[in-house]
Design a protein around this motif. Structure first.
Motif, short mmCIF file in Angstrom:
data_model
loop_
_atom_site.label_atom_id
_atom_site.label_comp_id
_atom_site.label_asym_id
_atom_site.label_seq_id
_atom_site.Cartn_x
_atom_site.Cartn_y
_atom_site.Cartn_z
N ALA A 1 34.65 35.35 47.58
CA ALA A 1 35.65 35.26 48.65
C ALA A 1 37.07 35.12 48.10
N ASN A 2 37.21 34.62 46.89
CA ASN A 2 38.54 34.37 46.33
C ASN A 2 38.81 35.25 45.10
N TYR A 3 38.28 36.47 45.11
CA TYR A 3 38.37 37.29 43.91
C TYR A 3 39.80 37.65 43.52
N LYS A 4 40.73 37.63 44.46
CA LYS A 4 42.10 38.02 44.13
C LYS A 4 42.82 36.97 43.29
N SER A 5 42.25 35.80 43.16
CA SER A 5 42.85 34.75 42.34
C SER A 5 42.04 34.52 41.06
N MET A 6 41.04 35.36 40.82
CA MET A 6 40.17 35.19 39.67
C MET A 6 40.78 35.79 38.40
N TYR A 7 40.25 35.37 37.24
CA TYR A 7 40.57 35.96 35.95
C TYR A 7 39.55 37.07 35.72
N ILE A 8 40.00 38.32 35.76
CA ILE A 8 39.10 39.47 35.88
C ILE A 8 39.15 40.35 34.63
N GLY A 9 37.99 40.74 34.16
CA GLY A 9 37.90 41.65 33.03
C GLY A 9 37.65 43.07 33.48
N VAL A 10 38.33 44.02 32.83
CA VAL A 10 38.15 45.45 33.11
C VAL A 10 38.19 46.21 31.79
N PRO A 11 37.60 47.41 31.73
CA PRO A 11 37.71 48.22 30.52
C PRO A 11 39.16 48.61 30.26
N ASP B 1 45.99 48.48 35.49
CA ASP B 1 47.07 48.88 36.39
C ASP B 1 46.51 49.51 37.67
N PHE B 2 45.50 50.35 37.51
CA PHE B 2 44.91 51.01 38.67
C PHE B 2 44.27 50.01 39.61
N PHE B 3 43.43 49.12 39.09
CA PHE B 3 42.75 48.16 39.95
C PHE B 3 43.72 47.15 40.56
N SER B 4 44.77 46.84 39.84
CA SER B 4 45.79 45.94 40.39
C SER B 4 46.42 46.55 41.63
N GLU B 5 46.76 47.84 41.55
CA GLU B 5 47.37 48.53 42.70
C GLU B 5 46.36 48.77 43.81
N LEU B 6 45.16 49.20 43.45
CA LEU B 6 44.15 49.53 44.45
C LEU B 6 43.77 48.32 45.29
N LEU B 7 43.61 47.16 44.65
CA LEU B 7 43.05 45.99 45.31
C LEU B 7 44.10 44.91 45.59
N ASN B 8 45.36 45.21 45.27
CA ASN B 8 46.45 44.26 45.52
C ASN B 8 46.19 42.91 44.84
N ILE B 9 45.83 42.98 43.57
CA ILE B 9 45.59 41.80 42.75
C ILE B 9 46.69 41.74 41.68
N PRO B 10 47.31 40.58 41.45
CA PRO B 10 48.36 40.50 40.43
C PRO B 10 47.89 41.03 39.07
N ARG B 11 48.73 41.81 38.43
CA ARG B 11 48.37 42.41 37.14
C ARG B 11 48.07 41.33 36.11
N THR B 12 48.71 40.19 36.24
CA THR B 12 48.50 39.10 35.28
C THR B 12 47.10 38.49 35.37
N ASN B 13 46.36 38.81 36.43
CA ASN B 13 44.99 38.30 36.58
C ASN B 13 43.98 39.07 35.74
N PHE B 14 44.40 40.17 35.14
CA PHE B 14 43.47 41.05 34.45
C PHE B 14 43.54 40.89 32.93
N VAL B 15 42.40 41.04 32.30
CA VAL B 15 42.31 41.19 30.86
C VAL B 15 41.53 42.47 30.58
N GLU B 16 42.00 43.26 29.63
CA GLU B 16 41.34 44.52 29.30
C GLU B 16 40.55 44.37 28.00
#
Length: 248
Positions: free
Chosen positions: A116-126, A131-146
């Motif tokens: 339910a709170n995925y937009k505030s999570m620390y998220i891993g992506v390939p 950048d794409f998932f940040s824009e698509l899902l409206n999640i801050p880019r700083t929440n992602f690690v590649e």
């Protein structure tokens, strides 16, 4: 007879020599594209080879690197891309084929309560997808690690180094099948079309039109039959349940 045989051999050699090499940079995206250069998209390219004068020289790499290869014109075809949903900068140098295949973008977690709170999570992506998932899902880019490889991401999730993974459902599920990580849940966030891209240039437009022409001559329903099965599965649940009802 010897002369005829030699002539045939010469003709075959000339025909092979006439094949136009297409340098192709693809991200591992099992079962569509596997890390060892196989998969359903590779089957599609082989079908195109059989019907055309093209020969695809495939290398497997991160999505970020594949885009750099296309930008620098070291590659002529890359994928898979989120069709018509990449960044504006991407379309300055790239254009996608008309061909597309639907992809389920899912969230993977070990704690269902976090969904339910995925937009505030620390998220891993390939690598190359943040950048794409940040824009698509409206999640801050700083929440992602590649991270380079999906198997690294699933291990990071299992030991709690990240809160979740966002990527295409089947690719992550098939990776979990191989790594054996247990206790992971999935939840569908979006359906996006995936495609292949060429350069945004006159030469690229010619290649795009040619590839789309040959793809229309291929029985894509047969090639992607097993893949399409995944798209009709429940939109959320345990990865274990997915593995039990899908073929290895």
């Amino acid at each position: 007879m010897k002369y005829f045989f030699a002539l045939c051999c010469l003709w075959c050699s000339s025909a092979l020599a006439a094949k136009s090499k297409i340098v192709t940079a693809l991200e591992a995206f099992p079962p569509l594209i596997t890390a060892d250069g196989k998969g359903l998209v590779i089957d599609l390219l082989e079908e195109i080879e059989a019907k055309s004068n093209y020969q695809f020289e495939v290398s497997i790499m991160t999505y970020a690197r594949s885009k750099r290869e296309l930008f620098s014109k070291r590659a002529q075809l890359i994928g898979l891309t989120p069709k018509q949903q990449e960044t504006e900068e991407f379309y300055d140098f790239a254009q996608e084929l008309d061909w597309e295949i639907p992809a389920s973008v899912d969230l993977f977690v070990t704690d269902k309560a976090k969904i339910a709170n995925y937009k505030s999570m620390y998220i891993g992506v390939p690598t190359g997808n943040a950048d794409f998932f940040s824009e698509l899902l409206n999640i801050p880019r700083t929440n992602f690690v590649e991270v380079t490889h999906l198997n690294q991401l699933t291990k990071m999730l299992s030991i709690g180094r990240i809160d979740g993974i966002i990527f295409e459902r089947i690719a992550v599920t098939e990776t979990i099948r191989q790594t054996g990580d247990n206790g992971i849940y999935y939840h569908q966030l979006a359906i996006t079309p995936a495609s292949l891209a060429v350069s945004n240039s006159p030469e690229g437009r010619i290649l795009r039109n040619e590839l789309d022409y040959y793809i229309r001559k291929v029985n894509t329903d047969s090639i992607f039959e097993t893949y399409n099965h995944y798209l009709n599965l429940p939109t959320s649940g345990s990865v274990k349940s997915l593995l039990e009802i899908t073929p290895p």
